[in-house]
Design a protein around this motif. Sequence first.
Motif, PDB file in Angstrom:
ATOM      1  N   ASN C 287      -0.081 -33.575  23.451  1.00 40.98           N
ATOM      2  CA  ASN C 287      -1.107 -34.579  24.048  1.00 40.98           C
ATOM      3  C   ASN C 287      -2.402 -34.003  22.616  1.00 40.98           C
ATOM      4  O   ASN C 287      -1.949 -32.583  21.977  1.00 40.98           O
ATOM      5  N   SER C 289      -6.054 -33.603  20.705  1.00 46.73           N
ATOM      6  CA  SER C 289      -7.562 -33.593  20.753  1.00 46.73           C
ATOM      7  C   SER C 289      -7.429 -34.492  19.300  1.00 46.73           C
ATOM      8  O   SER C 289      -6.723 -33.837  18.036  1.00 46.73           O
ATOM      9  N   TYR C 323     -12.269 -23.738  22.286  1.00 43.83           N
ATOM     10  CA  TYR C 323     -10.487 -23.975  22.772  1.00 43.83           C
ATOM     11  C   TYR C 323     -10.217 -22.964  23.306  1.00 43.83           C
ATOM     12  O   TYR C 323      -8.968 -22.611  24.162  1.00 43.83           O
ATOM     13  N   PHE C 381      -8.601 -33.031  26.916  1.00 44.03           N
ATOM     14  CA  PHE C 381      -8.737 -32.617  25.305  1.00 44.03           C
ATOM     15  C   PHE C 381      -9.848 -31.722  25.001  1.00 44.03           C
ATOM     16  O   PHE C 381      -9.417 -31.844  24.338  1.00 44.03           O
ATOM     17  N   ASN C 382     -10.912 -32.159  26.012  1.00 42.79           N
ATOM     18  CA  ASN C 382     -11.419 -31.458  25.492  1.00 42.79           C
ATOM     19  C   ASN C 382     -12.076 -30.535  26.202  1.00 42.79           C
ATOM     20  O   ASN C 382     -12.955 -31.477  26.474  1.00 42.79           O
ATOM     21  N   THR C 427     -12.316 -37.718  20.949  1.00 49.03           N
ATOM     22  CA  THR C 427     -10.683 -38.730  21.888  1.00 49.03           C
ATOM     23  C   THR C 427     -10.423 -37.857  22.008  1.00 49.03           C
ATOM     24  O   THR C 427     -10.239 -36.174  21.763  1.00 49.03           O
ATOM     25  N   GLY C 428      -8.968 -38.187  22.256  1.00 45.07           N
ATOM     26  CA  GLY C 428      -7.440 -37.222  22.385  1.00 45.07           C
ATOM     27  C   GLY C 428      -6.781 -38.199  23.337  1.00 45.07           C
ATOM     28  O   GLY C 428      -6.894 -39.225  23.982  1.00 45.07           O
ATOM     29  N   ASN C 430      -3.354 -38.951  25.135  1.00 50.90           N
ATOM     30  CA  ASN C 430      -1.692 -38.607  26.443  1.00 50.90           C
ATOM     31  C   ASN C 430      -0.604 -38.542  25.902  1.00 50.90           C
ATOM     32  O   ASN C 430       0.027 -39.724  25.976  1.00 50.90           O
ATOM     33  N   HIS C 501      -3.641 -29.385  19.182  1.00 48.90           N
ATOM     34  CA  HIS C 501      -2.695 -29.652  20.348  1.00 48.90           C
ATOM     35  C   HIS C 501      -3.332 -29.154  21.552  1.00 48.90           C
ATOM     36  O   HIS C 501      -2.866 -28.145  21.333  1.00 48.90           O
ATOM     37  N   VAL C 502      -3.269 -29.613  22.937  1.00 46.97           N
ATOM     38  CA  VAL C 502      -3.848 -28.423  23.432  1.00 46.97           C
ATOM     39  C   VAL C 502      -2.761 -28.211  24.541  1.00 46.97           C
ATOM     40  O   VAL C 502      -1.842 -28.942  24.590  1.00 46.97           O
TER      41      VAL C 502
END
Lengths: 325, 296, 534
Positions: C287, C289, C323, C381-382, C427-428, C430, C501-502
Amino acid sequence: MLSFLIRRLNLLLITAFILTIIAFAIDRTILVHHQTQPLVQQDYVLQYFSYLWHIFSADLGHSALDQQPLLQRGLTFFASTLELCFVALLFSCIIAIPLGLLAGLFRNTKLDYAIMTVAIIGLALPVFWVGVMAVLLPSVWGDILPVDGNMSLVYDIPVVTGFLLIDTLFVTPEYGLFAFFDRVAHLILPAAVLSFFLIAEIVRLTRHSMTMVMRSNYIQTAYAKGFSRTKIVFKHALNNALPPIIPQLRLQLSTILSFAMTIEIVFNLNGIGTWLFNSLKTGDYHALPAGMLIITGFILMFSIAIEIIMVIISPIRRGSLYADK
Amino acid sequence: MLINNGFNEDKIQSPLRYIWSIFKSKSIAVVAMWVIVCLILISLFASWLVPHSPLLQDPDKMLLPPYWVDGGSIDHVLGTDDLGRDTLSRLFHGIQYTLGGALLITFFVSIIGMSIGAGAALTKGVKASILHHLLDALLAIPSLLSALILITFFGPSYVNCLLAIALSLLPQFIRASYLAIEQELNKQYIIALQLDGAAKTRLFRYGILPNILEPTTTILNRLFTMAIIEIATLGFLGFGAQLPQTELGSLIANNMELIYLSPWLVAFPGLAIFIIIIIVNVFAEGLRHAVIEGEE
Amino acid sequence: MRLICLLSLIVSLSGCYQNKTLTQNTLIYCTDSQPTSFNPQISDDIASLDATTHQLFNRLVKVDPNTNEFVPDLAESWEQSDDKLRYRFTLREHVSFHQTDYFTPTRYFNADDVLFSFNRMFDHQHPYHMINNKTVNYFYNHPFTDLLSSINKIDEHTVEFVLSKPDVTLLANLAAHYAVIHSAEYAQQLLAEGHPERIDFKPIGTGPFVFKSFDNNGTIRYQKNKQYWHSISNIENLIFFTNPSATKRYTKLLSGECDAISYPAASQLETISENKQISLNSKSTANISLLAFNTKAEKLGDPRVRQALAKAIDTETILRAVYFQSAMQTDTLLSKQSWALKPRFNEQLFNPEQAKKELNAAQFNFNQSLQILLPDGANVFNPNFHKTAELIQANLLAIGVKSTIISLNDNALQSHLNSGDYDAYLTGINVHINDPDSIFRPLLSCHSTPETGNTSYWCDTMTQDLLDDSLTEGNFAQRIKNYYQIQDIVYQQRPYLPIAHVLRLDAISKSILNVEVNPLTGINFQNAIKQDLN
């Protein structure tokens, strides 16, 4: 008595009429602002009467999101709000009335100043801030007291009355009294925060009322008769100092509800405040007029009830039964 | 000159001056007054007083604690937030938004409310009756709810939030001032004035106004307190000031996720609101006592 | 005095308000958002997957978390034909579907259920194909469409999947979240009742937990499936509770009202890792961001401008300030684990002076103001969109580019995105299966709209050809080459600036053991055990 009731009901009807007009106006404005479907062009008066008809047939519309009837949901949530208010009121009466009486008795002494300072502090604490700071508590004292939520999720309580304190008693075969205690534990903190404001208010009112009573002629007479101070306070002053507080508190009812709604949102309690807040956030604006009608309807009924009770218990007010004015 | 001075001792002071002289003897209230003056100065000149711009980021100095805690720096007296912005500067601007807004609301609502209240008290008949019932209805709506309703129509922004709060507090103020005036109207000296043939404006200006000082301080104080609380509450709920405006309530909401890392960021704005309300209440109490003593 | 009385009352109350036996066999998982449905076939948001895939359903095959091999789930065994086009699955017998107050199964699981589950996605004529189909992009990017030619029932407990061409990804697809098995009998019953849409909201599966209720406060209740064909769960009641505030979730974890929480606030990771009562579970995911530059917007139409702006943004500070430790810095769209990752972009991208020079060279108009669009609040994502945007704004201002931040709620955001009236969008995306196509196609395909992910309005024939070719390309080396080329295009044309990358994070109380988290298919409470730590 009958003419008094009729007069009061008359006033009630007029006020209720104005409130439905306001609700109707809100409802229409929402339709115009936020609805995409074309509006039925119709006379506003006719529309109003059909709206009124819906209200009388206990239909305040349906949620735009899950199609649930708004009235039922609103009432269930409002019951939780009332529960919170009631617990807070109980809580603050126990603390505030003695303090207020003391302050009134020992007016302008150090004790009085100390009590009034506490009252002002209670008024000045922003409730939502206290709620936010409360989330620091579990890291200090562990799992002693829950700081968030309606009640523990392990209990699955079916809605019977909406008052969770009562509903939890219906499930005693399954959970025993645990669910009830759990609910009480969850109410302690929010009720305490709400009672900050209530305590300030009640202390002020009691102090004022007590001062007025202690200055009155009959108390002076009692002193002149040589009664002891304790006897005067408990036998004469208390009886006359407490009842006037009730109508004063009634005037504060909408402010109290205002605070309760904020507290619900901060503590994630179910209640009309959280409901309206979430509805607004998710764009379900029709909850607004419904919520308004529920709250104001309650306040009106409650006011009338208080007035009638006051007339019954207070001899002075009984005069208004017969007055023509 | 010298001789004249000797006779001046029993000069009669004007009522306001007399009240002022009593007020001056109440040291706590005087202190409160000076603090209020300071706060008002802060809210007027926040942009010039602050050491840093409230929006200036500093990636090297993120989440500094206040300077008296280990790791703090004197450069940022109350520390910095998660983007390295100076907490003190943001607080000052927050006071500007919250206190300034509350003062504006108090000013306008009291003028409008007082005139409507006086008008209602001095007129009889259908007009007053309609107003009475309208007030009854409006008062049944909790002010937070009416503010929310108005915000829904106006859209969330700081100015709209002030407008909504002013409108939602107006009925309460009208009712309170109406009651205060009404009570005064039944007194004999007013009836005497009326019999003298005083016009309504004159009756209000010279008969009623000087005698409702005491209830007025109370209701003004209440109005101001409610205004502060509601601005902050709406800001906290996200319906008031929008980012990057640093209203005190929205500061609390935005820093909530950082509460375990740097509780200061949540504590200070709340304390600021708390102190403002306390100070104003102490001042108003002092003033009220002075007025009561002056009248006696 | 009263205060003391009150305090002692509180303490005595708190001692007894918790029912030990009940809390002992109940597990509460506090999540950040509500599922959009209870069917992972139609919902691929993380909340829906967590609430369904492993709890309610089974798939034919699954991936062993330790060995990464395919192991049987509802299929007992399978064999491949010699031409590699046919897979024959032998199904498990005596597997019972859930019995609830709205459905009582009369037969065991069989081949019809498999056929129903896959045909719903695969067959456009299927009565259930259009049910709960809200967007035109339903099953967009769906692998089975190109993969399968037909699914056949051989007998009650044997099904055969026929491929359109040899493909090794069938098993991976069957182990993905969208390959869960529904009950055909339940579907029939719902059709007869006239409420087929309920299939996705009142689910019936074969999994270890039975769906009990879902109320609008965001509480989902499950009960142990006593007829579960595999080892029966130790947990009697499983409860999912939604609370969007990460701080509140953490508070509830501390106060013992939640046993596990999803996505603890990034700023609290340090405090959480210091807490001895709590273990922090982090899984790297694909995933990502990102910041999308609207390539159709007038201001950013020039690739040189996008390049320059990308150089002006300090992603390292964003990572540190927003983050904390919950993400990994990245300069590519693909994750480090991906086989298609082009190992090249190692040079430092952040270079404001260079950026300013390039903007001047591209004759960028410094008087205009860029619109940065972002959702309000936070999502996976954030942790804080607005904060990120403020950092970006400050970065841009440092090179003289003015910008405004527009924060919108979901509905307003969608219409804004569709109108294309923005310059950049935070945005991000999935990612649910480990295939580069699942990232590139939504982001870069001409057929993808902002709603499905292409928020940069990127449309380029070369990219499109590369994407389409790679899907049908049999030569693995050529596929990799194609994806390398796409990464080069992204690097040169800059429709997107990858930020991080989360990680998937869950904080779990130490009293809970054996919770498995799969970053692709969701959390799994099947084997969880709750011990009494006191």
